[in-house]
Design a protein around this motif. Structure first.
Motif, PDB file in Angstrom:
ATOM      1  N   GLU A   5     -38.170 -18.443  -6.129  1.00 26.01           N
ATOM      2  CA  GLU A   5     -38.197 -18.102  -7.549  1.00 26.01           C
ATOM      3  C   GLU A   5     -39.624 -17.951  -8.035  1.00 26.01           C
ATOM      4  O   GLU A   5     -40.557 -18.561  -7.497  1.00 26.01           O
ATOM      5  N   SER A  20     -37.670 -14.321 -11.624  1.00 31.04           N
ATOM      6  CA  SER A  20     -37.335 -13.488 -10.471  1.00 31.04           C
ATOM      7  C   SER A  20     -37.015 -14.382  -9.282  1.00 31.04           C
ATOM      8  O   SER A  20     -37.542 -15.495  -9.180  1.00 31.04           O
ATOM      9  N   CYS A  21     -36.176 -13.890  -8.417  1.00 27.99           N
ATOM     10  CA  CYS A  21     -35.824 -14.616  -7.200  1.00 27.99           C
ATOM     11  C   CYS A  21     -35.751 -13.600  -6.070  1.00 27.99           C
ATOM     12  O   CYS A  21     -34.971 -12.652  -6.144  1.00 27.99           O
ATOM     13  N   THR A  22     -36.543 -13.817  -5.044  1.00 26.93           N
ATOM     14  CA  THR A  22     -36.649 -12.869  -3.944  1.00 26.93           C
ATOM     15  C   THR A  22     -36.261 -13.521  -2.623  1.00 26.93           C
ATOM     16  O   THR A  22     -36.484 -14.718  -2.416  1.00 26.93           O
ATOM     17  N   ARG A  70     -30.005  -7.159 -10.631  1.00 26.70           N
ATOM     18  CA  ARG A  70     -30.426  -7.238  -9.235  1.00 26.70           C
ATOM     19  C   ARG A  70     -30.963  -5.893  -8.771  1.00 26.70           C
ATOM     20  O   ARG A  70     -30.562  -4.839  -9.265  1.00 26.70           O
ATOM     21  N   LYS A  74     -35.180  -4.214  -3.347  1.00 22.57           N
ATOM     22  CA  LYS A  74     -36.240  -5.231  -3.370  1.00 22.57           C
ATOM     23  C   LYS A  74     -35.718  -6.616  -3.009  1.00 22.57           C
ATOM     24  O   LYS A  74     -36.485  -7.568  -2.945  1.00 22.57           O
ATOM     25  N   THR A  76     -34.056  -8.683  -4.766  1.00 27.40           N
ATOM     26  CA  THR A  76     -34.514  -9.535  -5.870  1.00 27.40           C
ATOM     27  C   THR A  76     -33.458  -9.578  -6.960  1.00 27.40           C
ATOM     28  O   THR A  76     -32.844  -8.562  -7.287  1.00 27.40           O
ATOM     29  N   TYR A  78     -32.969 -10.955 -11.018  1.00 31.87           N
ATOM     30  CA  TYR A  78     -33.764 -11.255 -12.193  1.00 31.87           C
ATOM     31  C   TYR A  78     -32.904 -11.959 -13.241  1.00 31.87           C
ATOM     32  O   TYR A  78     -31.696 -11.755 -13.323  1.00 31.87           O
TER      33      TYR A  78
END
Length: 115
Positions: A5, A20-22, A70, A74, A76, A78
């Motif tokens: 995150e 954000s979370c990747t 989402r 990426k 990711t 959000y």
């Protein structure tokens, strides 16, 4: 599944929050992605989730103020919350599920709403 995150910190009441979370997980696009939060002395609660087909669910406490989205390219997910309130103060966690099977949790990011 490793989830990382970013965002959070100290935010003014009434302001916006962008998290954000990747992940590097190849299965991202088939996961249900969610944001949870845990306030001091309270149980962890679901804030919002988004399905692989972009179906969304929101907690009543953030409905109308939050948007989860989402980007599969990426990898990711959000979370944006507008009109922040002191009661939004919590540690926010990103989570990935494959159906009902948990695939991973992020380490959490602290969000403090205060002037």
């Amino acid at each position: 599944v490793e989830l990382v995150e970013s965002g959070g910190g100290l935010v003014q009441p009434g302001g916006p929050l962008d998290l954000s979370c990747t992940t590097s997980a190849n299965g991202f696009k088939i996961y249900i992605m969610a944001w949870h939060r845990q306030a001091p002395g309270k149980e962890r609660e679901l804030v919002a989730s988004i399905s692989p087909r972009d179906g969304t669910i929101y907690a009543k406490s953030v409905q109308g103020r939050a948007t989860i989205s989402r980007d599969n390219d990426k990898k990711t997910v959000y979370l944006q919350i507008n009109d922040l309130k002191p009661e939004d103060t919590a540690v926010y966690y990103c989570a990935a599920n494959f159906g009902e099977v948990e695939r991973g949790w992020g380490q959490g990011t602290q969000v403090t709403v205060s002037s």
